[in-house]
Design an enzyme around this catalytic site. Structure first.
Site, PDB file in Angstrom:
ATOM      1  N   HIS A  82       0.833  -1.216   0.000  1.00 40.66           N
ATOM      2  CA  HIS A  82       0.000   0.000   0.000  1.00 40.66           C
ATOM      3  C   HIS A  82       0.868   1.267   0.000  1.00 40.66           C
ATOM      4  O   HIS A  82       0.437   2.320   0.463  1.00 40.66           O
ATOM      5  CB  HIS A  82      -0.962   0.033   1.194  1.00 40.66           C
ATOM      6  N   SER A 127      15.753  21.652 -15.653  1.00 39.48           N
ATOM      7  CA  SER A 127      14.618  22.560 -15.841  1.00 39.48           C
ATOM      8  C   SER A 127      15.072  23.820 -16.563  1.00 39.48           C
ATOM      9  O   SER A 127      16.201  24.279 -16.372  1.00 39.48           O
ATOM     10  CB  SER A 127      14.018  22.923 -14.482  1.00 39.48           C
ATOM     11  N   LYS A 146      16.977  21.650 -10.392  1.00 35.44           N
ATOM     12  CA  LYS A 146      16.212  20.457 -10.743  1.00 35.44           C
ATOM     13  C   LYS A 146      17.040  19.426 -11.503  1.00 35.44           C
ATOM     14  O   LYS A 146      17.885  19.757 -12.327  1.00 35.44           O
ATOM     15  CB  LYS A 146      14.998  20.820 -11.613  1.00 35.44           C
ATOM     16  N   GLU A 204      10.117   8.544 -16.712  1.00 33.74           N
ATOM     17  CA  GLU A 204       8.818   9.191 -16.919  1.00 33.74           C
ATOM     18  C   GLU A 204       8.298   8.933 -18.335  1.00 33.74           C
ATOM     19  O   GLU A 204       7.104   8.650 -18.527  1.00 33.74           O
ATOM     20  CB  GLU A 204       8.938  10.698 -16.664  1.00 33.74           C
TER      21      GLU A 204
END
Length: 480
Positions: free
Chosen positions: A156, A277, A283, A290
C-alpha cells in the site's frame, strides 16, 4: 501512374483516394523481408517448373539488386507506389522488363503481406528477447553488487517489512523472465508459413508449399488457406506480450521516479539519464523513466486498436487489415528504445544504502517479528498481533523504536517477553530469518542469483539458435 491491377478499371484512382488507401509511407518497413519472401517464392516456382530455372535466376538477381539499392538508400518512395509489394515489383520491372510480372504467379498480395508480417515479426522477437536478456542481466548484476543492503519493503506504499534491495530488484528479473517466456512461446505461431494461400482459396498451380517453408525455415504452414490470409492472432499475441513488457517497465519506472525523489532519496540516477529545468537550476528530472511510463499507454492503445479492428471482420482478407502495421511497427520501436535505454540507466544507477537503511530503521518494520516471537511462545497469532499493535501505538505516542523499549516495558504488554527478544529485533537478523524458498534472506537471494542466471543462459542459447536460423535464410537467398 498505371497500376499493376488496373486492367479492370476505366478510370485512374482519384489522388485523394490514392493517398488515403496507400500504405507505402509505413509498410516500406517490410522491404527487406518482402524481398526475402519473393526470393523464396521464385526459387520454389523455378524448382517445380512453373518458371524456367533461367527465369527464376533472372528474377532473383533483379530482386537482390533492389535490396542492395534499398540498403544504399538509392530508391525513393511516393504515394503512387501504393504499397511495398507493388513498389518492389515496379522496380523489378524497370530492371528486367515484363518478366517481373511472372514473379507474382501463384501468389496474391493477401498471402504476400501475411508472409512479410511473419518474417518481420519473428526477427523482431529475437531482437526483443535479446534486449530483455540484457536488461535482466543489468538488474541481476546490480542486485549482486548490493546484496547486503536492507531497505523497507512496501505494501500500500507504506513501509511494511525489512527486505534486501537485491531481492526487490530480482522481482523485476522474474517479471522480465516471464516476458521472455511469452515471446519465445509465441515462436511456433509466428514461424508459420501462409504463402500459397493466394487470395484466400489456394491456387491451381502445382506449387510446393513445404519447399517454400523449408527455404525460409518455417516450422509449419497454415493448413487452411482462408485462415492463412485473415489470421492476425500472432500480431495480437505479440502486442499483448508487449503490453505486459511495458507494464513491467512502467512499474519499475514508477519506483525509479519515487526512489530518486528527495522524499525517498534511495537512489540517484546518473546525470546522463536525466534532464534539467529551463527555469529552476536545482532540478534534476528523471525524464527517461517518466517517458517509459508515458509510452506504456501507446502500446496499450496498439493492442486495443488491433483487437477492435479485428472483432467485426468477416473472412477472409479485408482492407481494414492494413491498419495492423502502424500499431505493430510503433510498438516494436517503443519497446526497442525503452529496453535499450533502461539497460544503461540500471547499470549507472547509484544506490543510497544509508538512506534505505535509515528508512527501514524508522518504520517499526520489526513489529511482525515481535508478533512471531509471541506466536512461537504459544500465543495465537491473532492475539499476538493485537498485543504488538498496542506496543506499536505506545511507540508512536512516545516517539520510540521497538528495539529501544526496555524488557520491563515489553513485559507490561506480555509477560512472555524474555531477554532474548532484544536480539530478535535486529533488522539484519530479521531479513536472514526469512529463509523460506523465494524469501528475502541472503541465502535465498543468492540461490535466486543462480536460478535467474541459469534461465538467462538458456535464453542466450535460444537467441543464438534463432539468430543462426535467420542468418542462414538470408545467406541462402541473397547469395543466389
Amino acid at each position: 501512374m498505371n497500376k499493376l491491377w488496373d486492367g479492370r478499371f476505366t478510370k485512374f484512382t482519384k489522388p485523394q483516394v490514392e493517398a488515403f488507401t496507400a500504405s507505402i509511407s509505413f509498410d516500406r518497413e517490410l522491404a527487406d523481408v518482402d524481398i526475402l519472401g519473393s526470393l523464396a517464392h521464385v526459387h520454389m516456382l523455378g524448382a517445380v517448373g512453373i518458371l524456367t530455372l533461367q527465369e527464376a535466376k533472372e528474377i532473383q538477381k533483379g530482386l537482390i539488386q533492389i535490396g542492395e539499392r534499398l540498403s544504399e538508400e538509392k530508391i525513393s518512395f511516393s504515394v503512387a507506389d501504393e504499397d511495398i509489394h507493388m513498389k518492389i515489383e515496379n522496380e523489378l520491372k524497370m530492371i528486367i522488363g515484363p518478366l517481373a510480372g511472372k514473379m507474382h504467379t501463384a501468389r496474391s498480395r493477401n498471402d504476400q503481406v501475411a508472409l512479410d508480417l511473419h518474417l518481420y515479426l519473428r526477427a523482431k522477437i529475437v531482437g526483443l528477447v535479446d534486449l530483455l536478456q540484457d536488461l535482466s542481466q543489468a538488474l541481476l548484476q546490480k542486485a549482486k553488487e548490493n546484496l547486503g543492503i536492507i531497505m523497507p519493503g512496501y505494501t500500500h506504499l507504506q513501509r511494511a517489512q525489512p527486505i534486501l534491495f537485491a531481492h526487490h530488484l530480482l522481482a523485476y528479473v522474474a517479471m522480465f523472465q516471464r516476458d521472455i517466456e511469452r515471446l519465445t512461446d509465441s515462436w511456433p505461431r509466428v514461424n508459420q508459413l501462409p504463402l500459397g494461400a493466394c487470395a484466400l482459396a489456394g491456387t491451381g498451380f502445382p506449387i510446393d508449399r513445404k519447399l517454400t517453408a523449408a527455404i525460409l525455415k518455417f516450422d509449419s504452414l497454415y493448413e487452411n488457406s482462408i485462415d492463412a490470409v485473415s489470421d492476425r492472432d500472432f500480431c495480437v499475441e505479440f502486442l499483448a506480450a508487449s503490453a505486459l513488457i511495458m507494464t513491467h517497465l512502467s512499474r519499475l519506472s514508477e519506483e525509479m521516479i519515487l526512489w530518486c525523489s528527495q522524499e525517498f532519496a534511495f537512489i540517484e540516477l546518473d546525470d546522463a539519464y536525466c534532464t534539467g529545468s529551463s527555469i529552476m537550476p536545482q532540478k534534476k528530472n528523471p525524464d527517461v523513466p517518466e517517458l517509459v511510463r508515458g509510452k506504456t499507454g501507446r502500446v496499450y492503445g496498439s493492442l486495443f486498436s488491433l483487437l477492435t479492428m479485428l472483432k467485426g471482420l468477416p473472412l477472409a482478407y479485408n482492407k481494414d487489415l492494413q491498419e495492423d502495421k502502424e500499431a505493430l511497427f510503433d510498438t516494436i520501436k517503443t519497446l526497442e528504445s525503452s529496453l535499450s535505454v533502461y539497460k544503461g540507466l540500471i547499470e549507472t544507477l547509484h544506490v543510497r544504502s544509508d538512506k534505505m537503511l535509515q528508512a527501514a530503521e524508522e518504520g517499526l518494520l520489526n513489529a511482525t517479528e515481535l508478533a512471531d516471537y509471541l506466536a512461537v511462545k504459544g500465543v495465537p497469532f491473532r492475539e499476538a498481533h493485537a498485543i504488538v499493535g498496542k506496543i506499536v501505538r505506545y511507540c508512536l505516542d512516545s516517539y520510540q523504536k521497538l528495539e529501544g523499549l526496555s524488557l520491563e516495558q515489553l513485559q507490561y504488554f506480555s509477560p512472555l517477553f524474555g531477554k532474548d527478544v532484544v536480539a530478535m529485533l535486529d533488522l539484519k537478523r530479521i531479513v536472514n530469518t526469512r529463509d523460506s524458498q523465494g524469501g528475502t534472506s541472503c541465502n535465498q537471494v543468492e540461490q535466486q542469483f543462480g536460478l535467474y542466471a541459469a534461465m538467462l543462459e538458456k535464453t542466450g542459447a535460444w537467441i543464438a539458435a534463432k539468430e543462426k536460423l535467420l542468418f542462414e535464410v538470408q545467406e541462402t537467398l541473397l547469395s543466389q
